[in-house]
Design a protein around this motif. Structure first.
Motif, PDB file in Angstrom:
ATOM      1  N   PHE A 199      34.499  33.657 -12.047  1.00 52.74           N
ATOM      2  CA  PHE A 199      33.671  33.154 -13.149  1.00 52.74           C
ATOM      3  C   PHE A 199      34.373  32.000 -13.863  1.00 52.74           C
ATOM      4  CE2 PHE A 199      32.460  33.109 -17.621  1.00 52.74           C
ATOM      5  CZ  PHE A 199      31.071  33.114 -17.564  1.00 52.74           C
ATOM      6  N   LEU A 200      35.643  32.184 -14.169  1.00 52.62           N
ATOM      7  CA  LEU A 200      36.387  31.161 -14.906  1.00 52.62           C
ATOM      8  C   LEU A 200      36.628  29.910 -14.069  1.00 52.62           C
ATOM      9  CD1 LEU A 200      38.968  33.418 -16.782  1.00 52.62           C
ATOM     10  CD2 LEU A 200      36.897  32.349 -17.699  1.00 52.62           C
ATOM     11  N   ALA A 201      36.514  30.046 -12.754  1.00 50.47           N
ATOM     12  CA  ALA A 201      36.639  28.885 -11.871  1.00 50.47           C
ATOM     13  C   ALA A 201      35.300  28.187 -11.660  1.00 50.47           C
ATOM     14  CB  ALA A 201      37.213  29.321 -10.522  1.00 50.47           C
ATOM     15  N   GLY A 202      34.245  28.714 -12.277  1.00 50.22           N
ATOM     16  CA  GLY A 202      32.929  28.116 -12.142  1.00 50.22           C
ATOM     17  C   GLY A 202      32.190  28.520 -10.888  1.00 50.22           C
ATOM     18  N   ASN A 203      32.630  29.613 -10.251  1.00 44.64           N
ATOM     19  CA  ASN A 203      32.033  30.037  -8.983  1.00 44.64           C
ATOM     20  C   ASN A 203      31.148  31.277  -9.103  1.00 44.64           C
ATOM     21  OD1 ASN A 203      33.459  27.977  -7.630  1.00 44.64           O
ATOM     22  ND2 ASN A 203      35.275  29.277  -7.485  1.00 44.64           N
ATOM     23  N   ARG A 204      30.898  31.733 -10.320  1.00 46.84           N
ATOM     24  CA  ARG A 204      30.095  32.939 -10.524  1.00 46.84           C
ATOM     25  C   ARG A 204      29.385  32.839 -11.867  1.00 46.84           C
ATOM     26  NH1 ARG A 204      29.687  38.270  -9.174  1.00 46.84           N
ATOM     27  NH2 ARG A 204      31.103  37.994  -7.417  1.00 46.84           N
ATOM     28  N   ARG A 205      28.174  33.396 -11.938  1.00 45.99           N
ATOM     29  CA  ARG A 205      27.413  33.383 -13.187  1.00 45.99           C
ATOM     30  C   ARG A 205      27.160  34.775 -13.744  1.00 45.99           C
ATOM     31  NH1 ARG A 205      22.904  28.685 -13.617  1.00 45.99           N
ATOM     32  NH2 ARG A 205      24.256  26.908 -13.125  1.00 45.99           N
ATOM     33  N   THR A 206      27.190  35.788 -12.907  1.00 46.26           N
ATOM     34  CA  THR A 206      26.940  37.161 -13.346  1.00 46.26           C
ATOM     35  C   THR A 206      28.026  38.072 -12.791  1.00 46.26           C
ATOM     36  OG1 THR A 206      25.522  37.608 -11.437  1.00 46.26           O
ATOM     37  CG2 THR A 206      24.443  36.803 -13.441  1.00 46.26           C
ATOM     38  N   PHE A 207      28.056  39.305 -13.312  1.00 43.32           N
ATOM     39  CA  PHE A 207      29.062  40.275 -12.890  1.00 43.32           C
ATOM     40  C   PHE A 207      28.387  41.517 -12.314  1.00 43.32           C
ATOM     41  CE2 PHE A 207      30.968  37.771 -16.299  1.00 43.32           C
ATOM     42  CZ  PHE A 207      32.163  37.377 -15.712  1.00 43.32           C
ATOM     43  N   THR A 208      29.065  42.139 -11.368  1.00 39.13           N
ATOM     44  CA  THR A 208      28.555  43.375 -10.760  1.00 39.13           C
ATOM     45  C   THR A 208      29.528  44.526 -10.984  1.00 39.13           C
ATOM     46  OG1 THR A 208      29.598  42.882  -8.618  1.00 39.13           O
ATOM     47  CG2 THR A 208      27.365  42.041  -8.985  1.00 39.13           C
ATOM     48  N   LEU A 209      30.321  44.435 -12.029  1.00 36.31           N
ATOM     49  CA  LEU A 209      31.393  45.394 -12.275  1.00 36.31           C
ATOM     50  C   LEU A 209      30.879  46.707 -12.855  1.00 36.31           C
ATOM     51  CD1 LEU A 209      33.847  42.899 -13.997  1.00 36.31           C
ATOM     52  CD2 LEU A 209      34.083  43.835 -11.696  1.00 36.31           C
ATOM     53  N   PRO A 210      31.453  47.834 -12.441  1.00 39.00           N
ATOM     54  CA  PRO A 210      31.188  49.094 -13.147  1.00 39.00           C
ATOM     55  C   PRO A 210      31.939  49.060 -14.477  1.00 39.00           C
ATOM     56  CG  PRO A 210      32.864  49.441 -11.467  1.00 39.00           C
ATOM     57  CD  PRO A 210      32.393  48.016 -11.310  1.00 39.00           C
ATOM     58  N   LEU A 211      31.253  49.380 -15.556  1.00 40.94           N
ATOM     59  CA  LEU A 211      31.861  49.293 -16.888  1.00 40.94           C
ATOM     60  C   LEU A 211      31.998  50.674 -17.514  1.00 40.94           C
ATOM     61  CD1 LEU A 211      29.955  46.206 -18.367  1.00 40.94           C
ATOM     62  CD2 LEU A 211      32.106  46.247 -17.075  1.00 40.94           C
ATOM     63  N   ASP A 212      33.148  50.914 -18.098  1.00 38.12           N
ATOM     64  CA  ASP A 212      33.378  52.107 -18.908  1.00 38.12           C
ATOM     65  C   ASP A 212      33.184  51.674 -20.358  1.00 38.12           C
ATOM     66  OD1 ASP A 212      34.341  54.193 -20.424  1.00 38.12           O
ATOM     67  OD2 ASP A 212      36.122  54.542 -19.196  1.00 38.12           O
ATOM     68  N   ARG A 213      32.127  52.155 -20.996  1.00 40.04           N
ATOM     69  CA  ARG A 213      31.755  51.692 -22.335  1.00 40.04           C
ATOM     70  C   ARG A 213      32.291  52.585 -23.454  1.00 40.04           C
ATOM     71  NH1 ARG A 213      27.731  47.846 -21.498  1.00 40.04           N
ATOM     72  NH2 ARG A 213      26.855  47.865 -19.395  1.00 40.04           N
TER      73      ARG A 213
END
Length: 225
Positions: free
Chosen positions: A121-135
């Motif tokens: 993302f920070l390299a400009g190669n991604r716009r969204t995330f598919t990460l599992p999140l612990d909220r």
């Protein structure tokens, strides 16, 4: 390509009663267990694996933390990694619900996944995330704010007032600012996309320079390494 910095083993105080698990390369880990001398809060997990890893990035070194539920924390170096680790462990011990034994995740794998996606993302190669999140670290109204912020698309900006209304408390604009500042998953939960109604930036947990970088990145104007 995964960029991962090796850490020394994380030191835990004897008072915290957090025994060490065998360390995997590139990460530190611990197993959170209830204190013996006092009853634990109702929502505390019996045992929770917590692992940390650091990675260099265009925003400086980032700290990632993961549990069996998913990515639980991203921190900037300016926050103080030792402080972040201690608070993360304490808050998880206090608030974490029981792990779903049927579907636990491997925290080490979550860290690899998180670093790859965030650095892309920070390299400009991604716009969204598919990460599992612990909220777990988002509680109460703050969680409502963070869930509202996740609705803001890449390249879009919304106001603190907008987030307050979406979170169900239209007059709680100042509380939204506080919730953004306490966002445990910056970048992934994009609080950098929340600005003041007059268009000025407001605040950011990592500092306004990082907020400017992230907004410029989404506008296609961020400098490339």
């Amino acid at each position: 390509m995964l960029i991962e910095a090796l850490q020394a083993p994380h030191e835990n105080s004897s008072k915290a009663r957090v025994p060490q698990s065998p360390q995997r390369p590139g990460a530190t880990s611990s197993t959170l267990e209830p204190k013996k001398e006092a009853a634990m809060p109702t929502h505390c997990a019996d045992a929770l694996s917590l692992e940390f890893a650091e990675a260099p990035s265009p925003l400086g070194t980032l700290l990632f933390a993961a549990t069996e539920r998913g990515l639980v924390r991203i921190a900037f170096e300016s926050e103080g990694f030792d402080v972040v680790k201690a608070l993360c462990e304490a808050q998880l011990r206090k608030f974490a619900p029981p792990i779903d034994a049927a579907r636990p995740l491997n925290p080490h794998d979550v860290l690899h996944h998180a670093q790859n996606e965030v650095l892309d993302f920070l390299a400009g190669n991604r716009r969204t995330f598919t990460l599992p999140l612990d909220r777990t670290l988002s509680q109460g109204f703050r969680r409502s704010v963070h869930e509202a912020i996740e609705q803001i698309s890449f390249g879009e900006r919304q106001s603190y007032a907008w987030a307050a209304e979406r979170a169900g408390k239209a007059k709680a604009v100042r509380a939204v600012g506080t919730a953004c500042g306490m966002n445990p998953l910056p970048i992934v939960v994009p609080c950098h996309r929340v600005v003041k109604s007059d268009g000025s930036l407001g605040g950011y947990s990592g500092g306004l320079e990082k907020k400017r970088f992230l907004l410029a990145l989404e506008e296609g104007d961020a400098p490339r390494a």
